[in-house]
Design a protein around this motif. Structure first.
Motif, PDB file in Angstrom:
ATOM      1  N   ALA A 141       0.745  -1.266  -0.188  1.00  6.00           N
ATOM      2  CA  ALA A 141       0.130   0.261   0.068  1.00  6.00           C
ATOM      3  C   ALA A 141       0.789   1.267   0.064  1.00  6.00           C
ATOM      4  O   ALA A 141       0.199   2.396  -0.061  1.00  6.00           O
ATOM      5  CB  ALA A 141      -1.051  -0.209   1.067  1.00  6.00           C
ATOM      6  N   GLY A 142       2.263   1.103   0.112  1.00  7.46           N
ATOM      7  CA  GLY A 142       3.013   2.155  -0.229  1.00  7.46           C
ATOM      8  C   GLY A 142       3.591   2.392  -1.521  1.00  7.46           C
ATOM      9  O   GLY A 142       4.033   3.341  -2.103  1.00  7.46           O
ATOM     10  N   HIS A 143       3.262   1.548  -2.411  1.00  4.03           N
ATOM     11  CA  HIS A 143       3.292   1.351  -3.935  1.00  4.03           C
ATOM     12  C   HIS A 143       2.077   1.535  -4.722  1.00  4.03           C
ATOM     13  O   HIS A 143       1.922   2.090  -5.867  1.00  4.03           O
ATOM     14  CB  HIS A 143       4.096   0.199  -4.393  1.00  4.03           C
ATOM     15  N   GLU A 144       1.098   1.139  -3.971  1.00  2.00           N
ATOM     16  CA  GLU A 144      -0.349   0.818  -4.638  1.00  2.00           C
ATOM     17  C   GLU A 144      -1.322   1.469  -3.682  1.00  2.00           C
ATOM     18  O   GLU A 144      -1.139   1.630  -2.588  1.00  2.00           O
ATOM     19  CB  GLU A 144      -0.801  -0.249  -5.144  1.00  2.00           C
ATOM     20  N   SER A 145      -2.356   2.158  -3.875  1.00  2.00           N
ATOM     21  CA  SER A 145      -3.337   2.988  -3.240  1.00  2.00           C
ATOM     22  C   SER A 145      -4.754   2.091  -3.568  1.00  2.00           C
ATOM     23  O   SER A 145      -5.137   1.691  -4.484  1.00  2.00           O
ATOM     24  CB  SER A 145      -3.627   4.404  -3.603  1.00  2.00           C
ATOM     25  N   TYR A 146      -5.148   1.730  -2.151  1.00  2.00           N
ATOM     26  CA  TYR A 146      -6.365   0.607  -2.192  1.00  2.00           C
ATOM     27  C   TYR A 146      -7.628   1.492  -1.804  1.00  2.00           C
ATOM     28  O   TYR A 146      -7.659   2.093  -0.796  1.00  2.00           O
ATOM     29  CB  TYR A 146      -6.097  -0.516  -1.615  1.00  2.00           C
ATOM     30  N   GLU A 147      -8.675   1.086  -2.482  1.00  2.00           N
ATOM     31  CA  GLU A 147     -10.174   1.608  -1.961  1.00  2.00           C
ATOM     32  C   GLU A 147     -10.454   0.857  -0.748  1.00  2.00           C
ATOM     33  O   GLU A 147      -9.842  -0.552  -0.134  1.00  2.00           O
ATOM     34  CB  GLU A 147     -11.118   1.204  -2.883  1.00  2.00           C
ATOM     35  N   MET A 148     -11.186   1.502   0.211  1.00  2.00           N
ATOM     36  CA  MET A 148     -11.292   1.151   1.613  1.00  2.00           C
ATOM     37  C   MET A 148     -10.154   1.297   2.479  1.00  2.00           C
ATOM     38  O   MET A 148     -10.234   1.120   3.955  1.00  2.00           O
ATOM     39  CB  MET A 148     -11.936  -0.205   1.804  1.00  2.00           C
ATOM     40  N   LEU A 149      -9.035   1.615   1.997  1.00  2.00           N
ATOM     41  CA  LEU A 149      -7.725   1.647   2.797  1.00  2.00           C
ATOM     42  C   LEU A 149      -6.749   3.103   2.552  1.00  2.00           C
ATOM     43  O   LEU A 149      -5.737   3.056   2.582  1.00  2.00           O
ATOM     44  CB  LEU A 149      -6.881   0.499   2.574  1.00  2.00           C
ATOM     45  N   GLY A 150      -8.008   3.982   2.346  1.00  2.00           N
ATOM     46  CA  GLY A 150      -7.173   5.282   1.844  1.00  2.00           C
ATOM     47  C   GLY A 150      -6.400   5.852   2.866  1.00  2.00           C
ATOM     48  O   GLY A 150      -5.323   6.272   2.562  1.00  2.00           O
ATOM     49  N   ALA A 151      -6.650   5.872   4.203  1.00  2.00           N
ATOM     50  CA  ALA A 151      -5.904   6.450   5.106  1.00  2.00           C
ATOM     51  C   ALA A 151      -4.484   5.541   5.453  1.00  2.00           C
ATOM     52  O   ALA A 151      -3.356   6.082   5.531  1.00  2.00           O
ATOM     53  CB  ALA A 151      -6.658   6.300   6.703  1.00  2.00           C
TER      54      ALA A 151
END
Length: 257
Positions: A141-151
């Motif tokens: 999640a430091g390389h890709e951004s995920y829905e529901m995990l925005g923060a």
């Protein structure tokens, strides 16, 4: 002479696995966690296994606590060589429903904690006049951004950036700063992510989110703590002395960067 490592968030989970591997590698380890019960239990387990270990409870979001962690290492073992900023939390929530309180909490732990830990470790390395290694917990999640995990994704992008910046400034002091980026592991954190995603999606059943994410892994299995510990073991070793400023993905083939 044995080297000394501090691993934050090592009372359980991935942090415990990392600490076990470094202990096997011959490090004297300082365990840290905010949960004193699991911390003491893990310390007892390590001592029973014959490892040289100390423990210290504290809150990684507090700057002074990191100074305490470093002092524990120096008081018990005389020095510090590796600082693993492993502690972190997740928040699963729709973007529009993420609260101010949630944002303040996750950034305090995941980002401020890495900043303060790196500062405390670097000052000790410089005072010792020795080289040192800081190893940070990033994420896919430091390389890709995920829905529901925005923060959560935002904090891990911040960890990657801090890793880059610190590595550039501290290189002159022979201090390397790198990060490990785990993928999908069957941990308590992923159990929470899975449960929270079900709450917000009527089409999902318990286990579906984990199945969806882990099913996309090229190597065909979810991650084990040892997979992460192996990478940290390498980064903590002299074999990685010429590596700095990197956020290395260890996810079995999920995010390609």
């Amino acid at each position: 002479m044995s080297k000394v490592a501090i691993i934050t968030g090592s009372g359980a989970g991935l942090g415990k696995g990392i600490a076990q591997q470094l202990a096997k590698d011959g490090f004297k380890v300082v365990l840290q966690d905010i949960n004193e019960d699991s911390l003491k239990e893990t310390e007892k387990e390590f001592k029973n296994d014959g490892y040289e270990v100390a423990s210290v409870a504290g809150d990684v979001s507090k700057k002074d606590d990191h100074e305490k962690f470093v002092k524990t290492a120096v008081d018990n073992f005389g020095q510090l060589d590796v600082y693993v900023n492993n502690a972190g939390i997740d928040i699963v929530a729709p973007f529009l429903e993420t609260t101010e309180e949630q944002m303040n909490k996750i950034f305090a732990i995941n980002v401020n904690g890495v900043m303060f830990g790196t500062q405390a470790a670097a000052r000790q390395f410089i005072d010792q006049g020795s080289k040192g290694k800081v190893i940070n917990a990033c994420s896919i999640a430091g390389h890709e951004s995920y829905e529901m995990l925005g923060a959560y994704s935002a904090t891990k992008h911040a960890v990657k950036s801090l890793t880059h910046s610190a590595s550039k400034e501290l290189a002159k002091d022979n201090i390397t700063v790198n990060a490990y980026c785990p993928g999908v592991a069957k941990t308590e954190m992923w159990d929470r992510i899975d449960a929270e995603m079900v709450k917000y999606n009527d089409d999902m059943e318990p286990g579906d989110a984990f199945k969806e994410f882990s099913g996309a892994i090229s190597l065909g299995r979810y991650q084990e703590p040892q997979d992460v510990a192996n990478l940290v073991s390498f980064l903590a070793s002299e074999k990685a002395d010429y590596i700095t400023g990197q956020a290395i993905v260890t996810d079995g083939g999920l995010v390609y960067r």
